[in-house]
Design an enzyme around this catalytic site. Structure first.
Site, mmCIF file in Angstrom:
data_model
loop_
_atom_site.group_PDB
_atom_site.id
_atom_site.type_symbol
_atom_site.label_atom_id
_atom_site.label_comp_id
_atom_site.label_asym_id
_atom_site.label_seq_id
_atom_site.Cartn_x
_atom_site.Cartn_y
_atom_site.Cartn_z
ATOM 1 N N GLU A 62 46.687 33.326 38.353
ATOM 2 C CA GLU A 62 45.948 34.340 39.110
ATOM 3 C C GLU A 62 46.203 34.107 40.591
ATOM 4 O O GLU A 62 46.294 32.969 41.048
ATOM 5 C CB GLU A 62 44.449 34.248 38.815
ATOM 6 N N HIS A 100 50.335 41.206 34.827
ATOM 7 C CA HIS A 100 49.368 41.756 33.868
ATOM 8 C C HIS A 100 49.631 43.239 33.627
ATOM 9 O O HIS A 100 49.491 43.728 32.513
ATOM 10 C CB HIS A 100 47.940 41.546 34.363
#
Length: 187
Positions: A62, A100
């Protein structure tokens, strides 16, 4: 998230049911949240290259970015240092480095249009965009077939698929399918 701390709080909250192996802050700090040998819950429902359950077969990184701002240089430098080590440890080739948004078209949009995929491509850490011969007409069926060959196998309508692929390879493009969308796809 508004900050790396807010992201860390969410990623470490059992009620959120989301986690990642790494979080890279804008400052370049790497937070190791889940050991690589364990499953993290970063991807959610999606599909890449015919594979579902992406959480069981990926390392989640992330990035501390709000989705609208450019990614900080130090964050990108840190990612460029971490990524080859992960790729080497797990035998991941450039075609296996995805966002993603690639595996969950329409549901996820990160890392977003401001992410510097070209830098990863130049360093061999992401599949390079290609130079397909421009077709005489922009045919969505042909585009869908090429996208599927690249790994975009998740169920998505034509507009969502086009938007998702553009997010990675032509983030500035708008409007209907164009011949240039074909040219940007990796060969």
């Amino acid at each position: 998230m508004a900050s790396a701390q807010a992201a860390q709080d969410r990623l470490c909250d059992p009620k959120a049911e989301v986690s990642a192996h790494y979080l890279i802050a804008r400052s370049g700090e790497i937070l190791s949240l889940v050991p690589e040998e364990l499953r993290a819950w970063h991807a959610g429902a999606g599909e890449w290259n015919g594979q579902t359950d992406i959480n069981s077969r990926s390392i989640g990184i992330e990035l501390d970015n709000n989705g609208r701002a450019p990614f900080s240089a130090v964050l990108m430098d840190t990612l460029m240092g971490l990524l080859p080590k992960i790729m080497s440890r797990h035998g991941i080739g450039p075609e296996g480095v995805i966002g993603h948004s690639d595996m969950a078209p329409g549901r996820k949009v990160d890392p977003g249009a401001r992410f510097d995929w070209a830098r990863l491509e130049r360093s061999g850490m992401a599949r390079k965009r290609g130079r397909h011969v421009l077709p005489t007409c922009a045919d969505m069926d042909a585009f869908r077939k090429l996208a599927k060959q690249l790994g975009y196998t998740a169920d998505a309508d034509d507009v969502t698929l086009l938007d998702t692929v553009r997010l990675r390879y032509r983030p500035w493009a708008r409007g209907p399918l164009q011949a240039e969308d074909f040219a940007a796809l990796p060969v």
